[in-house]
Enzyme design. Structure first.
Site, PDB file in Angstrom:
ATOM      1  N   SER A 183       0.833  -1.197   0.000  1.00  0.00           N
ATOM      2  CA  SER A 183       0.000   0.000   0.000  1.00  0.00           C
ATOM      3  C   SER A 183       0.873   1.255   0.000  1.00  0.00           C
ATOM      4  O   SER A 183       1.805   1.349  -0.787  1.00  0.00           O
ATOM      5  CB  SER A 183      -0.951  -0.047   1.202  1.00  0.00           C
TER       6      SER A 183
ATOM      7  N   ASP B 127      -5.307  -3.372  -3.024  1.00  0.00           N
ATOM      8  CA  ASP B 127      -4.386  -3.221  -1.897  1.00  0.00           C
ATOM      9  C   ASP B 127      -4.143  -4.569  -1.204  1.00  0.00           C
ATOM     10  O   ASP B 127      -5.095  -5.285  -0.885  1.00  0.00           O
ATOM     11  CB  ASP B 127      -4.988  -2.223  -0.900  1.00  0.00           C
TER      12      ASP B 127
END
Length: 620
Positions: free
Chosen positions: A367, A481
């Site tokens: 991320s 993500d």
């Protein structure tokens, strides 16, 4: 071998303690002498046992085989040590394997011959019991290793003359800079001094390993006779191959790696492939080299176009140091976790690492942590990273552009534009440090490890928070993500052979920003009649704007995913030698405008834990 020498060694062996010379001579008549050349196996794992041995001279290594035939060093055996007794006495198969590190002589006895000796000489039985009791205690207590034994490391260069002159001095200098105890670098003239015969080489290397647990030799394949190179490979405990990207260099490297494969030495040698890269249309690509050599390229020594005019290349020195630590099995890795704007605290941790001169050789990230990881892999320091965020992401306005919420609440054009400006056409595989970026496939639910391709696109995929940004199409997969699967990817570094791993978790167990957000957007509370009614009216309009542009569903959805990631981190904490969790709960996930405060929170946390950093990780 001289019987007098065998008797002298036996006198100092724990197995024959307190036996008289006359008793010892009678016992030794039942032992048979065996000779092992360097690299020979005394026995392998899962073989049935028939004999117990004691070492007369030389050095042997006890190894445990794990995973896909990967040997792990358990102990070293020197003159007087015994081995193989447990499997012989129990009748079970050997749990490990024993290999000769140097030329060695060992004396063995069968169980049939040993049983009457144990009955006739009670001291012999007592000594054997004492040895086993001490080994059992050692296994329970797990005493730390005082010296790391790497054996004979052969670094074979299959390069053009120019690439050899660029790669070999920088790598050797980086290894010397490690200043490891009991680690010897063979001089350049070693092969000439040792002689041209295989026996002379084996003898010289064996003598060196008796004095030094680890020895490192560089060999230029272009200037060394082929039969000597093959002999050295057969004697090596570890093989490193550095090759250029031209056809001839790759062909030579392929020849010698095939020799190791044909002799079944792959698991023992654990070949590491490095290639010297400089842009040229005539060169083979990394994928082509890997297909030819049947090994992944672990490191790329990237030479700039102006290298020969300006050989002072900081990036090359960073790469050489990373290679040196990996060769010495002294590598360090850092895993950056996600957390939105809170991941800026990782820059504060990096600034403290720089203050103590602690550097890392392998990098991974998830991320927003993947963005920090990519900047770190490029060689940027903490100040330069902070300036990048100040320039390209001063607030969340450029990042979050509202969208009709069919797939996501925000468009990805703005974030794509920012990442392209930061990284340009830079590729993951071309960075000074090995970089792994984590994402998740929305369809299969599998973790995706990105180690090739454009950095900006990989980071964009890793930052695709569900609901916030749309997924990224990648080779038939839809990437989002990876935080819910692997928010702080320390296991990735472990699997790459990294010795020590630092993880940075920016996902707090408690999120004060959620409570503060709900208070700020509670319109009924703000409009409640009272003395502060008119003062709160301005806050109402601010709350309305926040409610529309950053709806509560975003905060709740992201927090729910981060909670799952936090639970996974708790379960996987053993993957790290040290796991940092800076106090960033007071910051929101999108508060990039509080950059300096968040960075300072990471700096303060790392400073409080500086003693642990210096204890676990080596200085560069």
């Amino acid at each position: 071998m001289n019987q007098k020498k065998i008797l002298g060694v036996a006198r100092h062996s724990a197995l024959f303690r307190s036996l008289s010379d006359a008793q010892l001579s009678r016992v030794l008549k039942h032992f048979r002498l065996h000779h092992l050349q360097k690299g020979d196996y005394l026995f392998r794992a899962d073989q049935h046992s028939r004999m117990m041995y004691f070492v007369v001279d030389g050095k042997l290594r006890v190894e445990k085989v794990i995973g896909a035939g990967q040997p792990v060093r358990i102990a070293s055996l020197l003159a007087g040590d015994i081995v193989g007794e447990v499997a012989m006495l129990t009748g079970e198969r050997h749990s490990g394997q024993v290999r000769a590190v140097t030329d060695a002589h060992i004396a063995g006895i069968t169980k049939k011959e040993l049983d009457p000796l144990l009955r006739h000489y009670p001291l012999l039985l007592q000594n054997l019991i004492r040895i086993e009791a001490l080994r059992l205690r050692h296994n329970i207590v797990r005493e730390p290793k005082l010296n790391q034994e790497l054996g004979f490391i052969l670094h074979l260069y299959s390069c053009t003359p120019a690439d050899y002159l660029a790669a070999e001095p920088n790598t050797t200098a980086a290894i010397a800079a490690q200043k490891l105890k009991n680690f010897m670098l063979f001089p350049r003239e070693f092969l000439k001094r040792a002689g041209a015969s295989t026996d002379a080489l084996r003898k010289a290397i064996s003598q060196t390993l008796m004095k030094h647990p680890s020895a490192y030799l560089t060999v230029n394949a272009a200037t060394t006779e082929g039969h000597l190179v093959k002999a050295l490979i057969s004697m090596a405990d570890r093989l490193i191959v550095t090759c250029s990207e031209d056809e001839a260099s790759v062909k030579t490297a392929e020849l010698y790696l095939r020799q190791a494969e044909q002799k079944g030495m792959q698991s023992q040698l654990r070949p590491m492939v490095i290639n010297v890269h400089h842009a040229s249309r005539d060169n083979l690509t990394t994928s082509e080299i890997e297909a030819r050599l049947k090994h992944n390229v672990r490191f790329r020594l990237k030479l700039r176009r102006d290298y020969w005019e300006n050989s002072e290349s900081p990036a090359l020195k960073i790469q050489a140091m990373a290679i040196a630590r990996s060769i010495c099995e002294n590598s360090q890795g850092i895993a950056f976790g996600g957390g939105g704007a809170r991941a800026l605290s990782e820059i504060g941790v990096i600034s403290e690492l720089e203050r103590h001169h602690i550097a890392f050789d392998h990098v991974s990230g998830t991320s927003m942590g993947s963005l920090v990881a990519a900047l770190y892999a490029q060689g940027l320091n903490a100040r330069e990273m902070s300036e990048k965020f100040k320039e390209f992401l001063p607030s969340d306005k450029g990042l979050l552009r509202y969208n009709l919420p069919f797939i996501s609440f925000f468009r990805d054009r703005s974030v794509n534009r920012i990442l392209r400006r930061v990284f340009g056409n830079a590729r993951i595989e071309d960075q000074p440090l090995p970089l792994t970026i984590i994402a998740a496939d929305l369809i299969s639910g599998q973790e995706i490890r990105l180690t090739r391709g454009l950095i900006w696109r990989a980071v964009r995929a890793s930052m695709s928070l569900p609901v916030v940004f749309p997924p990224v199409r990648y080779h038939g997969a839809y990437l989002v993500d990876g935080g819910a699967i692997n928010n702080v990817p320390g296991n990735v570094l472990r699997e790459q052979g990294v010795e020590r791993v630092l993880g940075i978790n920016c996902t707090p167990l408690e999120d004060n920003s959620i409570r503060e957000y709900l208070i700020e957007t509670n319109l009924f509370q703000l409009l409640k009649p009272g003395d502060k009614f008119w003062n709160n009216l301005k806050r109402v309009f601010k709350a309305l704007r926040l409610f529309v542009t950053r709806p509560p569903i975003l905060q709740i959805a992201n927090r729910a995913m981060m909670l799952e990631g936090s639970e996974l981190i708790r379960q996987k904490s053993r993957e790290f030698d040290l796991l940092f969790s800076p106090d960033v709960s007071r910051f929101g996930m999108f508060e990039f405008d509080r950059r300096e405060e968040i960075i300072d929170a990471g700096r303060v946390y790392a400073r409080l834990h500086a003693a642990d950093l210096k204890r676990i990780f080596r200085k560069s």
